[in-house]
Design a protein around this motif. Structure first.
Motif, mmCIF file in Angstrom:
data_model
loop_
_atom_site.group_PDB
_atom_site.id
_atom_site.type_symbol
_atom_site.label_atom_id
_atom_site.label_comp_id
_atom_site.label_asym_id
_atom_site.label_seq_id
_atom_site.Cartn_x
_atom_site.Cartn_y
_atom_site.Cartn_z
ATOM 1 N N PHE A 1 55.331 26.470 27.266
ATOM 2 C CA PHE A 1 55.601 28.378 28.047
ATOM 3 C C PHE A 1 55.188 27.486 29.646
ATOM 4 C CE2 PHE A 1 51.501 27.415 26.971
ATOM 5 C CZ PHE A 1 50.044 28.066 27.562
ATOM 6 N N ASN A 2 55.231 28.927 30.256
ATOM 7 C CA ASN A 2 55.721 29.288 31.702
ATOM 8 C C ASN A 2 53.603 30.097 31.654
ATOM 9 O OD1 ASN A 2 57.075 27.408 32.091
ATOM 10 N ND2 ASN A 2 58.736 28.765 32.617
ATOM 11 N N LEU A 3 53.354 30.376 32.623
ATOM 12 C CA LEU A 3 52.372 31.630 33.181
ATOM 13 C C LEU A 3 53.209 32.119 34.072
ATOM 14 C CD1 LEU A 3 49.106 29.587 31.808
ATOM 15 C CD2 LEU A 3 50.189 31.791 31.151
ATOM 16 N N ILE A 4 53.392 33.163 35.256
ATOM 17 C CA ILE A 4 54.123 33.666 36.002
ATOM 18 C C ILE A 4 53.017 34.726 36.456
ATOM 19 C CG2 ILE A 4 55.469 35.701 36.564
ATOM 20 C CD1 ILE A 4 57.193 33.778 33.714
ATOM 21 N N ASP A 5 52.350 34.913 37.540
ATOM 22 C CA ASP A 5 51.869 35.273 38.415
ATOM 23 C C ASP A 5 51.801 36.995 38.212
ATOM 24 O OD1 ASP A 5 50.546 37.051 40.671
ATOM 25 O OD2 ASP A 5 50.363 35.173 41.779
ATOM 26 N N ALA A 6 50.981 37.651 37.439
ATOM 27 C CA ALA A 6 51.475 39.205 38.100
ATOM 28 C C ALA A 6 51.562 40.074 39.297
ATOM 29 C CB ALA A 6 50.759 40.037 36.516
ATOM 30 N N GLY A 7 51.255 39.518 40.103
ATOM 31 C CA GLY A 7 50.592 40.354 41.497
ATOM 32 C C GLY A 7 49.570 41.021 41.755
ATOM 33 N N LEU A 8 48.767 41.053 40.471
ATOM 34 C CA LEU A 8 47.780 42.774 40.237
ATOM 35 C C LEU A 8 46.589 42.614 41.296
ATOM 36 C CD1 LEU A 8 48.082 43.237 36.590
ATOM 37 C CD2 LEU A 8 49.200 44.374 38.142
ATOM 38 N N GLU A 9 46.174 40.985 41.706
ATOM 39 C CA GLU A 9 45.109 41.136 42.936
ATOM 40 C C GLU A 9 45.895 41.746 43.874
ATOM 41 O OE1 GLU A 9 44.215 39.306 38.994
ATOM 42 O OE2 GLU A 9 45.489 38.880 39.920
ATOM 43 N N PHE B 1 48.861 39.768 26.849
ATOM 44 C CA PHE B 1 49.823 39.029 27.338
ATOM 45 C C PHE B 1 49.033 39.200 28.954
ATOM 46 C CE2 PHE B 1 52.751 41.429 30.701
ATOM 47 C CZ PHE B 1 54.372 40.152 30.022
ATOM 48 N N TYR B 2 48.558 40.416 29.776
ATOM 49 C CA TYR B 2 47.705 39.909 30.694
ATOM 50 C C TYR B 2 46.573 39.449 30.490
ATOM 51 C CZ TYR B 2 51.311 43.414 33.093
ATOM 52 O OH TYR B 2 52.394 43.989 33.742
ATOM 53 N N ILE C 1 55.835 40.315 51.611
ATOM 54 C CA ILE C 1 55.003 41.579 51.202
ATOM 55 C C ILE C 1 54.009 41.101 50.178
ATOM 56 C CG2 ILE C 1 56.155 43.491 49.343
ATOM 57 C CD1 ILE C 1 59.108 43.497 50.656
ATOM 58 N N GLY C 2 52.674 41.673 50.625
ATOM 59 C CA GLY C 2 51.920 41.231 50.002
ATOM 60 C C GLY C 2 51.223 39.603 50.637
ATOM 61 N N ARG C 3 50.740 39.170 48.781
ATOM 62 C CA ARG C 3 49.903 38.026 49.245
ATOM 63 C C ARG C 3 51.446 36.903 48.771
ATOM 64 N NH1 ARG C 3 49.270 35.776 44.256
ATOM 65 N NH2 ARG C 3 48.329 37.627 42.087
ATOM 66 N N ILE D 1 43.696 34.799 38.785
ATOM 67 C CA ILE D 1 44.068 35.664 39.416
ATOM 68 C C ILE D 1 44.590 36.213 37.656
ATOM 69 C CG2 ILE D 1 45.154 35.376 41.605
ATOM 70 C CD1 ILE D 1 47.418 33.840 40.084
ATOM 71 N N THR D 2 45.122 37.176 37.851
ATOM 72 C CA THR D 2 45.886 37.889 36.266
ATOM 73 C C THR D 2 47.721 37.544 36.685
ATOM 74 O OG1 THR D 2 44.387 39.780 36.666
ATOM 75 C CG2 THR D 2 46.489 40.124 35.027
ATOM 76 N N MET D 3 47.914 36.794 35.117
ATOM 77 C CA MET D 3 49.189 36.085 34.453
ATOM 78 C C MET D 3 49.753 37.429 33.663
ATOM 79 S SD MET D 3 48.684 32.015 35.671
ATOM 80 C CE MET D 3 50.472 32.388 36.932
#
Length: 128
Positions: A120-128, A74-75, A44-46, A91-93
């Motif tokens: 902290f961690n940075l997590i991919d929002a999957g928006l691109e 946030f984003y 599913i997706g990238r 990418i948006t995280m």
């Protein structure tokens, strides 16, 4: 496009994190298994990124405050090296929990003058 620092978050250059940082790439699958226990899912997706175990040692309060300010929307757009290609990617995280552990505090003002660790961690929002 060249990187201006190890990590750029929302237009702010962050210092390089301490040893122990790692990249995680996740492939999302709409998976299930058939009666032979074989995977029958589809990708599913990238692929999604997680910049995991981002930790800094001995930050000045002004630097930690700048980093937290960069995360306020946030984003946020994050630019870092895609280790699969060696090229920068943006990418948006969104951030995970932010944690700062004071090391020194001014005796008169009770304000932190240096942090032992900030993480902290940075997590991919999957928006691109």
């Amino acid at each position: 496009m060249a990187l201006t620092s190890f990590l750029n978050v929302n237009g702010y250059d962050f210092p390089c994190p301490k040893d122990g940082f790692n990249y995680i790439i996740s492939t999302t699958v709409n998976a299930g298994r058939n009666s032979n226990n074989a995977v029958i899912g589809q990708r599913i997706g990238r692929d999604l990124y997680k910049l995991n175990t981002l930790e800094w040692v001995g930050l000045e309060p002004e630097t930690w405050q700048m980093m937290l300010k960069a995360l306020e929307p946030f984003y946020v757009p994050v630019t870092f090296e895609d280790y699969r290609t060696g090229q920068p990617v943006t990418i948006t995280m969104y951030p995970g929990d932010r944690n700062g552990q004071p090391l020194f505090v001014d005796k008169l003002t009770h304000q932190v003058t240096k942090y032992r660790t900030c993480k902290f961690n940075l997590i991919d929002a999957g928006l691109e």
